[in-house]
Design a protein around this motif. Structure first.
Motif, PDB file in Angstrom:
ATOM      1  N   LEU A  13      25.995   3.067 -20.363  1.00  0.00           N
ATOM      2  CA  LEU A  13      27.118   3.896 -19.932  1.00  0.00           C
ATOM      3  C   LEU A  13      27.749   3.344 -18.659  1.00  0.00           C
ATOM      4  O   LEU A  13      27.083   2.714 -17.849  1.00  0.00           O
ATOM      5  N   VAL A  14      29.026   3.631 -18.496  1.00  0.00           N
ATOM      6  CA  VAL A  14      29.715   3.353 -17.246  1.00  0.00           C
ATOM      7  C   VAL A  14      30.458   4.615 -16.842  1.00  0.00           C
ATOM      8  O   VAL A  14      31.075   5.275 -17.678  1.00  0.00           O
ATOM      9  N   LEU A  15      30.344   4.976 -15.580  1.00  0.00           N
ATOM     10  CA  LEU A  15      31.102   6.093 -15.026  1.00  0.00           C
ATOM     11  C   LEU A  15      32.226   5.469 -14.219  1.00  0.00           C
ATOM     12  O   LEU A  15      31.977   4.661 -13.326  1.00  0.00           O
ATOM     13  N   ARG A  16      33.456   5.823 -14.558  1.00  0.00           N
ATOM     14  CA  ARG A  16      34.628   5.208 -13.951  1.00  0.00           C
ATOM     15  C   ARG A  16      35.731   6.245 -13.850  1.00  0.00           C
ATOM     16  O   ARG A  16      35.687   7.274 -14.520  1.00  0.00           O
ATOM     17  N   PRO A  17      36.758   5.991 -13.039  1.00  0.00           N
ATOM     18  CA  PRO A  17      37.884   6.931 -12.991  1.00  0.00           C
ATOM     19  C   PRO A  17      38.597   7.015 -14.342  1.00  0.00           C
ATOM     20  O   PRO A  17      38.618   6.053 -15.113  1.00  0.00           O
ATOM     21  N   PHE A  18      39.167   8.176 -14.628  1.00  0.00           N
ATOM     22  CA  PHE A  18      39.984   8.344 -15.821  1.00  0.00           C
ATOM     23  C   PHE A  18      41.306   7.603 -15.651  1.00  0.00           C
ATOM     24  O   PHE A  18      41.811   7.457 -14.540  1.00  0.00           O
ATOM     25  N   VAL A  19      41.854   7.133 -16.775  1.00  0.00           N
ATOM     26  CA  VAL A  19      43.170   6.497 -16.816  1.00  0.00           C
ATOM     27  C   VAL A  19      43.972   7.144 -17.939  1.00  0.00           C
ATOM     28  O   VAL A  19      43.410   7.798 -18.835  1.00  0.00           O
ATOM     29  N   ARG A  60      43.033  15.137 -13.224  1.00  0.00           N
ATOM     30  CA  ARG A  60      41.817  14.325 -13.097  1.00  0.00           C
ATOM     31  C   ARG A  60      42.141  12.889 -12.695  1.00  0.00           C
ATOM     32  O   ARG A  60      41.389  12.285 -11.950  1.00  0.00           O
ATOM     33  N   ILE A  61      43.247  12.361 -13.180  1.00  0.00           N
ATOM     34  CA  ILE A  61      43.590  10.979 -12.856  1.00  0.00           C
ATOM     35  C   ILE A  61      43.807  10.812 -11.354  1.00  0.00           C
ATOM     36  O   ILE A  61      43.384   9.823 -10.764  1.00  0.00           O
ATOM     37  N   ASP A  62      44.437  11.780 -10.717  1.00  0.00           N
ATOM     38  CA  ASP A  62      44.637  11.687  -9.269  1.00  0.00           C
ATOM     39  C   ASP A  62      43.608  12.500  -8.486  1.00  0.00           C
ATOM     40  O   ASP A  62      43.759  12.740  -7.300  1.00  0.00           O
ATOM     41  N   GLY A  63      42.528  12.896  -9.147  1.00  0.00           N
ATOM     42  CA  GLY A  63      41.508  13.702  -8.493  1.00  0.00           C
ATOM     43  C   GLY A  63      40.878  13.040  -7.283  1.00  0.00           C
ATOM     44  O   GLY A  63      40.596  13.691  -6.290  1.00  0.00           O
ATOM     45  N   ARG A  66      42.661  13.574  -4.185  1.00  0.00           N
ATOM     46  CA  ARG A  66      42.593  14.960  -3.700  1.00  0.00           C
ATOM     47  C   ARG A  66      41.186  15.379  -3.303  1.00  0.00           C
ATOM     48  O   ARG A  66      40.909  16.556  -3.104  1.00  0.00           O
ATOM     49  N   GLY A  67      40.255  14.398  -3.229  1.00  0.00           N
ATOM     50  CA  GLY A  67      38.909  14.698  -2.738  1.00  0.00           C
ATOM     51  C   GLY A  67      37.903  15.099  -3.794  1.00  0.00           C
ATOM     52  O   GLY A  67      36.854  15.640  -3.458  1.00  0.00           O
ATOM     53  N   ASN A  68      38.200  14.835  -5.070  1.00  0.00           N
ATOM     54  CA  ASN A  68      37.256  15.119  -6.146  1.00  0.00           C
ATOM     55  C   ASN A  68      36.841  13.804  -6.799  1.00  0.00           C
ATOM     56  O   ASN A  68      37.694  12.976  -7.110  1.00  0.00           O
ATOM     57  N   ALA A  69      35.553  13.619  -7.006  1.00  0.00           N
ATOM     58  CA  ALA A  69      35.055  12.434  -7.704  1.00  0.00           C
ATOM     59  C   ALA A  69      35.037  12.756  -9.195  1.00  0.00           C
ATOM     60  O   ALA A  69      34.182  13.499  -9.665  1.00  0.00           O
ATOM     61  N   VAL A  70      36.017  12.245  -9.915  1.00  0.00           N
ATOM     62  CA  VAL A  70      36.197  12.578 -11.336  1.00  0.00           C
ATOM     63  C   VAL A  70      35.865  11.346 -12.174  1.00  0.00           C
ATOM     64  O   VAL A  70      36.639  10.389 -12.231  1.00  0.00           O
ATOM     65  N   LEU A  87      32.617  15.812  -9.452  1.00  0.00           N
ATOM     66  CA  LEU A  87      32.159  16.428  -8.208  1.00  0.00           C
ATOM     67  C   LEU A  87      33.400  16.984  -7.533  1.00  0.00           C
ATOM     68  O   LEU A  87      34.306  16.235  -7.188  1.00  0.00           O
ATOM     69  N   ARG A  88      33.454  18.297  -7.378  1.00  0.00           N
ATOM     70  CA  ARG A  88      34.607  18.918  -6.734  1.00  0.00           C
ATOM     71  C   ARG A  88      34.145  19.623  -5.465  1.00  0.00           C
ATOM     72  O   ARG A  88      32.951  19.776  -5.224  1.00  0.00           O
ATOM     73  N   ASP A  89      35.109  20.027  -4.667  1.00  0.00           N
ATOM     74  CA  ASP A  89      34.803  20.682  -3.390  1.00  0.00           C
ATOM     75  C   ASP A  89      33.878  19.826  -2.533  1.00  0.00           C
ATOM     76  O   ASP A  89      33.005  20.337  -1.826  1.00  0.00           O
ATOM     77  N   VAL A  90      34.079  18.501  -2.598  1.00  0.00           N
ATOM     78  CA  VAL A  90      33.250  17.585  -1.824  1.00  0.00           C
ATOM     79  C   VAL A  90      33.457  17.856  -0.332  1.00  0.00           C
ATOM     80  O   VAL A  90      34.576  17.818   0.160  1.00  0.00           O
ATOM     81  N   ASN A  91      32.369  18.183   0.326  1.00  0.00           N
ATOM     82  CA  ASN A  91      32.337  18.470   1.762  1.00  0.00           C
ATOM     83  C   ASN A  91      33.125  19.714   2.171  1.00  0.00           C
ATOM     84  O   ASN A  91      33.368  19.911   3.356  1.00  0.00           O
ATOM     85  N   ARG A  92      33.536  20.564   1.210  1.00  0.00           N
ATOM     86  CA  ARG A  92      34.124  21.853   1.616  1.00  0.00           C
ATOM     87  C   ARG A  92      33.098  22.611   2.437  1.00  0.00           C
ATOM     88  O   ARG A  92      33.403  23.208   3.461  1.00  0.00           O
ATOM     89  N   VAL A  93      31.866  22.594   1.960  1.00  0.00           N
ATOM     90  CA  VAL A  93      30.712  22.977   2.762  1.00  0.00           C
ATOM     91  C   VAL A  93      30.078  21.638   3.148  1.00  0.00           C
ATOM     92  O   VAL A  93      29.879  20.789   2.275  1.00  0.00           O
ATOM     93  N   PRO A  94      29.791  21.392   4.423  1.00  0.00           N
ATOM     94  CA  PRO A  94      29.327  20.067   4.829  1.00  0.00           C
ATOM     95  C   PRO A  94      28.199  19.509   3.963  1.00  0.00           C
ATOM     96  O   PRO A  94      27.233  20.210   3.658  1.00  0.00           O
TER      97      PRO A  94
END
Length: 189
Positions: A13-19, A60-63, A66-70, A87-94
């Protein structure tokens, strides 16, 4: 907070950004009643079926910006999208983030979701100087009636922390209790 897009490899598997070219594979997933019910979101569900994939992809493409690892979870040999881990809300809570995931019906039963979730967690816990996010805690929730999601979370090392009453709300207003799971950087893999 902008995140730098990443690529993570695990097994085949590879985890990569959506296109944009992933739209056909996402359309197949958005045609699955379980993906729609549990992870697509009400905005996507309310969109006409033929436009759901583009609706889902647009945020998701521009996530990353906006601070989300998609992550698209893709077959490393063919680059065919098999699922998604976000992963959303990254560091919203430290030092924390919230995880969501789905796998297309054709990829189920092969451990794709659990392996991708585990790989995402390991990457998220990796220090920033080594290319990760340097997070300490990841949480996720799922409706209790979504037993498959519970199995995925447990296999990926996310411990059950409790039950949130009437937390998951269906499009028709129906409510379900949800499990809260979490994994810490200090947990044993």
């Amino acid at each position: 907070m902008r995140l730098e897009p990443a690529r993570v490899e695990v097994d085949e598997l590879v985890l990569r950004p959506f296109v944009a070219e992933d739209e056909a594979a996402v359309a197949v997933a958005m045609g699955d009643p379980d993906v729609l019910r549990w992870t697509a979101g009400n905005a996507v569900i309310r969109t006409p079926a033929e436009k759901r994939a583009s609706k889902w992809l647009e945020s998701r493409i521009d996530g990353w910006a906006r601070g989300n690892a998609v992550f698209a979870v893709a077959d490393a040999a063919t680059d065919q999208v098999l699922g998604s881990v976000t992963l959303r809300d990254v560091n919203r809570v430290p030092d924390q983030a919230v995880v969501g995931y789905w796998v297309s019906p054709a990829a189920r039963g092969r451990g794709v979701a659990a392996r991708a979730l585990d790989a995402t967690a390991r990457w998220a816990f990796t220090p920033t100087a080594q290319g990760g996010l340097g997070l300490h805690r990841l949480s996720l929730d799922h409706a209790l009636v979504n037993e498959a999601s519970c199995r995925v979370a447990t296999r990926a090392g996310f411990l059950l922390e409790g039950t949130m009453r009437d937390y998951f709300v269906e499009l028709d207003g129906g409510r379900h209790d949800s499990h809260l799971h979490a994994r810490l950087a200090s947990d044993r893999p």
